[in-house]
Write a protein that holds these residues in place. Sequence first.
Motif, PDB file in Angstrom:
ATOM      1  N   TRP A 159      41.489  44.312  36.791  1.00 36.78           N
ATOM      2  CA  TRP A 159      42.692  43.628  36.832  1.00 36.78           C
ATOM      3  C   TRP A 159      43.934  44.908  36.938  1.00 36.78           C
ATOM      4  CZ3 TRP A 159      43.765  39.464  39.265  1.00 36.78           C
ATOM      5  CH2 TRP A 159      42.915  38.202  39.008  1.00 36.78           C
ATOM      6  N   ALA A 162      43.578  46.388  40.173  1.00 37.40           N
ATOM      7  CA  ALA A 162      44.276  45.534  41.135  1.00 37.40           C
ATOM      8  C   ALA A 162      45.706  45.350  40.984  1.00 37.40           C
ATOM      9  CB  ALA A 162      43.767  43.903  40.824  1.00 37.40           C
ATOM     10  N   THR A 163      45.983  45.673  39.627  1.00 34.51           N
ATOM     11  CA  THR A 163      47.656  45.828  39.581  1.00 34.51           C
ATOM     12  C   THR A 163      48.464  46.761  40.335  1.00 34.51           C
ATOM     13  OG1 THR A 163      47.477  44.627  37.349  1.00 34.51           O
ATOM     14  CG2 THR A 163      49.478  45.899  37.808  1.00 34.51           C
ATOM     15  N   HIS A 190      52.513  40.861  41.049  1.00 35.32           N
ATOM     16  CA  HIS A 190      52.283  42.326  40.699  1.00 35.32           C
ATOM     17  C   HIS A 190      52.502  42.232  39.115  1.00 35.32           C
ATOM     18  CE1 HIS A 190      52.252  46.650  40.218  1.00 35.32           C
ATOM     19  NE2 HIS A 190      53.575  46.661  39.798  1.00 35.32           N
ATOM     20  N   MET A 193      49.644  40.299  37.274  1.00 32.79           N
ATOM     21  CA  MET A 193      48.379  40.888  37.306  1.00 32.79           C
ATOM     22  C   MET A 193      48.033  41.792  36.159  1.00 32.79           C
ATOM     23  SD  MET A 193      46.782  41.358  40.924  1.00 32.79           S
ATOM     24  CE  MET A 193      48.276  42.252  41.634  1.00 32.79           C
ATOM     25  N   GLY A 197      46.520  40.081  33.252  1.00 35.50           N
ATOM     26  CA  GLY A 197      45.083  40.379  33.468  1.00 35.50           C
ATOM     27  C   GLY A 197      44.674  41.850  32.807  1.00 35.50           C
ATOM     28  N   ASN A 233      41.531  33.942  33.005  1.00 34.71           N
ATOM     29  CA  ASN A 233      41.063  34.667  34.078  1.00 34.71           C
ATOM     30  C   ASN A 233      41.301  33.534  35.194  1.00 34.71           C
ATOM     31  OD1 ASN A 233      39.817  37.436  34.597  1.00 34.71           O
ATOM     32  ND2 ASN A 233      38.904  36.569  32.785  1.00 34.71           N
ATOM     33  N   LEU A 236      44.959  33.176  35.802  1.00 33.12           N
ATOM     34  CA  LEU A 236      45.637  34.068  36.712  1.00 33.12           C
ATOM     35  C   LEU A 236      45.256  34.141  37.930  1.00 33.12           C
ATOM     36  CD1 LEU A 236      47.242  36.603  36.800  1.00 33.12           C
ATOM     37  CD2 LEU A 236      45.345  38.218  36.151  1.00 33.12           C
ATOM     38  N   ILE A 240      47.856  33.346  41.390  1.00 32.03           N
ATOM     39  CA  ILE A 240      47.920  34.311  42.314  1.00 32.03           C
ATOM     40  C   ILE A 240      47.953  33.466  43.885  1.00 32.03           C
ATOM     41  CG2 ILE A 240      46.734  35.960  43.649  1.00 32.03           C
ATOM     42  CD1 ILE A 240      46.088  37.247  41.108  1.00 32.03           C
TER      43      ILE A 240
END
Length: 426
Positions: A159, A162-163, A190, A193, A197, A233, A236, A240
């Motif tokens: 994560w 990903a961020t 953004h 995450m 995350g 998870n 999140l 998204i």
Amino acid sequence: MFTNDSSSGLQQTTSYKVVLPFYIFAALSFIISCTLLLLNTDIIHQHYFHPQTLAITHLMALGWGTMIILGASHQLLPVLIEGKLDSYLLALLSFVFAATGIPLLVTGFYLFNTGLILQTGAVLINASVICYFLNVIASISESKKHNVHAFFIAAASLWLFATTFFGLLLVFNFSRSWLPENSIEYLSVHAHMGLVGWFLLLIIGVGSRLIPMFLISKYSNPKILWWIFALINIALFGFIILKTSNAFEKLYYSPFLLVLFALALFANYCYRAYKERIRKHVDEQMKISLLSVAMLILPLLSLMAVIYFIRENSGSKLVLLYGYCIFFGWITAIIMGMTFKTLPFIVWTKVYHSRVLGKTPAPKELFSENLFKIMALFYLTGFILFLAGILLLNDLLLKSGAALLLASAIVYVINVAKTVFHQAKV
């Protein structure tokens, strides 16, 4: 000779040369963040998408929170997976890239120079995160112990990537239109995450191991931790999907409720560990770390208000309140507590590892408990005053709170320096 302290569970499997630079960089970032906050308290009267607000937020998120977590996780990962860190080189590269990229990114935001400075910083931060992610995955894959804590760290590191990668797209979107909408439309994706995350998953994954260990508690419940892992998870991913598909209006509370349930389970986990502890005396470091769990209620309440008022096309002040409660509240409180539970042991091992005979101090003697109490007093008072200043839009409260937060950061840095530069007593 030191033989029995709760910190002894932190087996030294990662060199202090890898870990300490992260702690030092984080401490300096914290004091700079508080200085910028004191110099720019007027940002509370502005929209949250403001150059100085973005700079302070990213310095707190990356320079303070992420850097110290990266350092601590390089030390703690071998403990959690009962193995060893795969690559010291990747760990050092992770530090070098981040320590170079974060100042560039923060400077770019502060000056709102969306060109080369901001873009270079974003690229370097992504390089750092890739090094960290590869190191975590390789270390876990080589370990024979794949427990729930390892999955928390693996998922959190994914994560994090990903961020930062999505952040990279947003940075380039300022000038190249890589995304369908302007960058401000994607800020909540953004941000969450990273907040949920990266920070929440990793703090719960590591905290669920360290809190019982430091309390010397018999309590353990992997099943509950797996439930927490799944709920966060799913929430999140759901957020998204709902946000990017413009279906957020229909189910806007669903991800929030899932995370709320997960946090309730974690709070109960910490409470059970506390109740079943063998060591009845709880030191100041653990008190402020446990307080940080309770402080999660503040950003949760802020988020509920944000969800409601943003649907009513208002609530910019509440977004600032939400971010403040997370970065200067929950994350800062747990870092302050855990710094002086982990850093003294790292330095103790560095200084005294070769001593076989003779008396040595306990790790807790490497820092000043009096300074820690002063820091905690400044921090809690400053946090409350600045929080009140946001709610009341009162400049005196904002300045007073920011000044006390800066004072707490100065005391924190002094205590960190006292620990890091500790010399063996003859």
